[in-house]
Design a protein around this motif. Structure first.
Motif, PDB file in Angstrom:
ATOM      1  N   THR A   1      45.737  34.378  32.594  1.00 20.49           N
ATOM      2  CA  THR A   1      45.456  34.836  31.232  1.00 20.49           C
ATOM      3  C   THR A   1      44.485  35.992  31.123  1.00 20.49           C
ATOM      4  OG1 THR A   1      43.694  33.215  31.001  1.00 20.49           O
ATOM      5  CG2 THR A   1      45.882  32.547  30.255  1.00 20.49           C
ATOM      6  N   SER A   2      43.761  36.334  32.197  1.00 18.72           N
ATOM      7  CA  SER A   2      42.729  37.329  32.041  1.00 18.72           C
ATOM      8  C   SER A   2      42.334  38.014  33.343  1.00 18.72           C
ATOM      9  CB  SER A   2      41.492  36.697  31.402  1.00 18.72           C
ATOM     10  OG  SER A   2      41.121  35.534  32.079  1.00 18.72           O
ATOM     11  N   LEU A   3      41.530  39.038  33.175  1.00 21.04           N
ATOM     12  CA  LEU A   3      40.904  39.742  34.280  1.00 21.04           C
ATOM     13  C   LEU A   3      39.442  39.336  34.267  1.00 21.04           C
ATOM     14  CD1 LEU A   3      41.411  41.957  36.407  1.00 21.04           C
ATOM     15  CD2 LEU A   3      40.754  43.627  34.676  1.00 21.04           C
ATOM     16  N   VAL A   4      38.938  38.815  35.390  1.00 21.21           N
ATOM     17  CA  VAL A   4      37.602  38.207  35.426  1.00 21.21           C
ATOM     18  C   VAL A   4      36.732  38.929  36.437  1.00 21.21           C
ATOM     19  CG1 VAL A   4      36.338  36.058  35.863  1.00 21.21           C
ATOM     20  CG2 VAL A   4      38.638  35.962  34.871  1.00 21.21           C
ATOM     21  N   GLU A   5      35.497  39.250  36.029  1.00 19.51           N
ATOM     22  CA  GLU A   5      34.514  39.815  36.948  1.00 19.51           C
ATOM     23  C   GLU A   5      33.643  38.684  37.440  1.00 19.51           C
ATOM     24  OE1 GLU A   5      30.344  42.180  36.644  1.00 19.51           O
ATOM     25  OE2 GLU A   5      31.898  42.773  35.228  1.00 19.51           O
ATOM     26  N   ARG A   6      33.551  38.550  38.769  1.00 24.45           N
ATOM     27  CA  ARG A   6      32.745  37.466  39.342  1.00 24.45           C
ATOM     28  C   ARG A   6      31.685  38.045  40.267  1.00 24.45           C
ATOM     29  NH1 ARG A   6      37.970  33.895  40.193  1.00 24.45           N
ATOM     30  NH2 ARG A   6      37.895  32.783  38.223  1.00 24.45           N
ATOM     31  N   ASP A   7      30.572  37.338  40.321  1.00 22.75           N
ATOM     32  CA  ASP A   7      29.502  37.679  41.257  1.00 22.75           C
ATOM     33  C   ASP A   7      29.861  36.972  42.571  1.00 22.75           C
ATOM     34  OD1 ASP A   7      27.167  37.953  42.678  1.00 22.75           O
ATOM     35  OD2 ASP A   7      25.877  37.472  40.979  1.00 22.75           O
ATOM     36  N   PRO A   8      29.945  37.724  43.678  1.00 23.02           N
ATOM     37  CA  PRO A   8      30.341  37.077  44.944  1.00 23.02           C
ATOM     38  C   PRO A   8      29.336  36.036  45.393  1.00 23.02           C
ATOM     39  CG  PRO A   8      29.826  39.390  45.321  1.00 23.02           C
ATOM     40  CD  PRO A   8      29.698  39.129  43.853  1.00 23.02           C
TER      41      PRO A   8
ATOM     42  N   ALA B   1      44.868  36.577  42.281  1.00 23.33           N
ATOM     43  CA  ALA B   1      44.521  37.617  43.250  1.00 23.33           C
ATOM     44  C   ALA B   1      43.067  38.003  43.022  1.00 23.33           C
ATOM     45  CB  ALA B   1      45.421  38.830  43.074  1.00 23.33           C
ATOM     46  N   GLU B   2      42.392  38.390  44.115  1.00 20.13           N
ATOM     47  CA  GLU B   2      40.993  38.815  44.019  1.00 20.13           C
ATOM     48  C   GLU B   2      40.797  40.110  44.790  1.00 20.13           C
ATOM     49  OE1 GLU B   2      38.525  35.609  45.397  1.00 20.13           O
ATOM     50  OE2 GLU B   2      38.684  34.549  43.488  1.00 20.13           O
ATOM     51  N   PHE B   3      39.917  40.969  44.262  1.00 16.10           N
ATOM     52  CA  PHE B   3      39.644  42.265  44.874  1.00 16.10           C
ATOM     53  C   PHE B   3      38.138  42.473  44.923  1.00 16.10           C
ATOM     54  CE2 PHE B   3      43.445  42.277  42.279  1.00 16.10           C
ATOM     55  CZ  PHE B   3      44.420  42.681  43.185  1.00 16.10           C
ATOM     56  N   ILE B   4      37.630  42.933  46.069  1.00 17.29           N
ATOM     57  CA  ILE B   4      36.216  43.274  46.195  1.00 17.29           C
ATOM     58  C   ILE B   4      36.046  44.675  45.609  1.00 17.29           C
ATOM     59  CG2 ILE B   4      34.305  43.654  47.797  1.00 17.29           C
ATOM     60  CD1 ILE B   4      35.244  40.789  47.898  1.00 17.29           C
ATOM     61  N   VAL B   5      35.104  44.811  44.661  1.00 11.32           N
ATOM     62  CA  VAL B   5      34.885  46.095  43.999  1.00 11.32           C
ATOM     63  C   VAL B   5      33.392  46.395  43.938  1.00 11.32           C
ATOM     64  CG1 VAL B   5      36.992  45.917  42.610  1.00 11.32           C
ATOM     65  CG2 VAL B   5      34.845  45.042  41.689  1.00 11.32           C
ATOM     66  N   GLN B   6      33.061  47.619  43.572  1.00 10.31           N
ATOM     67  CA  GLN B   6      31.685  48.035  43.328  1.00 10.31           C
ATOM     68  C   GLN B   6      31.552  48.341  41.846  1.00 10.31           C
ATOM     69  OE1 GLN B   6      29.129  48.403  45.702  1.00 10.31           O
ATOM     70  NE2 GLN B   6      30.537  47.386  47.087  1.00 10.31           N
TER      71      GLN B   6
ATOM     72  N   HIS C   1      21.931  48.793  36.670  1.00  7.21           N
ATOM     73  CA  HIS C   1      21.511  48.792  38.077  1.00  7.21           C
ATOM     74  C   HIS C   1      21.497  50.218  38.607  1.00  7.21           C
ATOM     75  CE1 HIS C   1      22.054  44.431  38.104  1.00  7.21           C
ATOM     76  NE2 HIS C   1      23.225  44.617  37.516  1.00  7.21           N
ATOM     77  N   SER C   2      20.505  50.542  39.445  1.00  7.52           N
ATOM     78  CA  SER C   2      20.398  51.902  39.979  1.00  7.52           C
ATOM     79  C   SER C   2      21.449  52.168  41.065  1.00  7.52           C
ATOM     80  CB  SER C   2      18.995  52.144  40.526  1.00  7.52           C
ATOM     81  OG  SER C   2      18.696  51.194  41.538  1.00  7.52           O
ATOM     82  N   GLU C   3      21.897  51.131  41.739  1.00 12.29           N
ATOM     83  CA  GLU C   3      22.910  51.252  42.791  1.00 12.29           C
ATOM     84  C   GLU C   3      24.149  50.443  42.403  1.00 12.29           C
ATOM     85  OE1 GLU C   3      22.625  53.065  45.681  1.00 12.29           O
ATOM     86  OE2 GLU C   3      20.755  53.815  44.804  1.00 12.29           O
ATOM     87  N   PRO C   4      25.337  50.810  42.933  1.00 17.90           N
ATOM     88  CA  PRO C   4      26.532  49.991  42.672  1.00 17.90           C
ATOM     89  C   PRO C   4      26.315  48.547  43.133  1.00 17.90           C
ATOM     90  CG  PRO C   4      27.150  52.074  43.667  1.00 17.90           C
ATOM     91  CD  PRO C   4      25.640  51.981  43.732  1.00 17.90           C
ATOM     92  N   VAL C   5      26.900  47.607  42.397  1.00 17.79           N
ATOM     93  CA  VAL C   5      26.732  46.184  42.675  1.00 17.79           C
ATOM     94  C   VAL C   5      28.076  45.613  43.108  1.00 17.79           C
ATOM     95  CG1 VAL C   5      26.037  43.966  41.700  1.00 17.79           C
ATOM     96  CG2 VAL C   5      24.929  46.056  40.921  1.00 17.79           C
ATOM     97  N   LYS C   6      28.058  44.821  44.180  1.00 19.14           N
ATOM     98  CA  LYS C   6      29.285  44.204  44.679  1.00 19.14           C
ATOM     99  C   LYS C   6      29.736  43.102  43.726  1.00 19.14           C
ATOM    100  CE  LYS C   6      31.141  42.180  48.905  1.00 19.14           C
ATOM    101  NZ  LYS C   6      30.815  41.754  50.266  1.00 19.14           N
ATOM    102  N   ARG C   7      31.020  43.124  43.370  1.00 18.01           N
ATOM    103  CA  ARG C   7      31.618  42.124  42.502  1.00 18.01           C
ATOM    104  C   ARG C   7      33.006  41.776  43.019  1.00 18.01           C
ATOM    105  NH1 ARG C   7      27.209  41.124  40.774  1.00 18.01           N
ATOM    106  NH2 ARG C   7      26.434  41.660  38.747  1.00 18.01           N
TER     107      ARG C   7
END
Length: 98
Positions: free
Chosen positions: A91-98, A67-72, A78-84
């Motif tokens: 096996t894990s929870l992964v943060e990806r750069d879109p 499953a994938e979720f768009i998050v900030q 970073h001075s502003e929230p970044v889309k991830r």
């Protein structure tokens, strides 16, 4: 290529002064932080790096999203929230750069 940490992730760097960097890293690690660095006996081919770069988590079940979720992401970096993309794998929870 540097292998670091408990998960054995690989970090790839390129330089024309490879031997100088390796010698300096070994010397400084021993002299200033009291650790010894080791060099692999066999060189790592680029294809091997691609297959093993996530170390312990290089398997298909560790990188294939269930499953994938768009998050900030809010970070002092970073001075502003970044889309991830936040991905859940077997096996894990992964943060990806879109």
């Amino acid at each position: 290529c540097i292998l670091y940490g408990g998960f054995s992730r690989l970090h790839l760097f390129a330089s024309e002064q490879r031997e100088e960097i390796i010698k300096s890293a070994i010397d400084h690690a021993g002299n200033y932080i009291g650790i010894s660095l080791r060099i692999r006996k066999e060189p790592l081919e680029f294809e091997q790096y691609l297959n093993l770069r996530f170390g312990k988590y290089s398997t298909d079940e560790s990188i294939t999203s269930l499953a994938e979720f768009i998050v900030q992401k809010i970070s002092p970096r970073h001075s502003e929230p970044v889309k991830r993309v936040l991905a859940l794998t077997e096996t894990s929870l992964v943060e990806r750069d879109p």
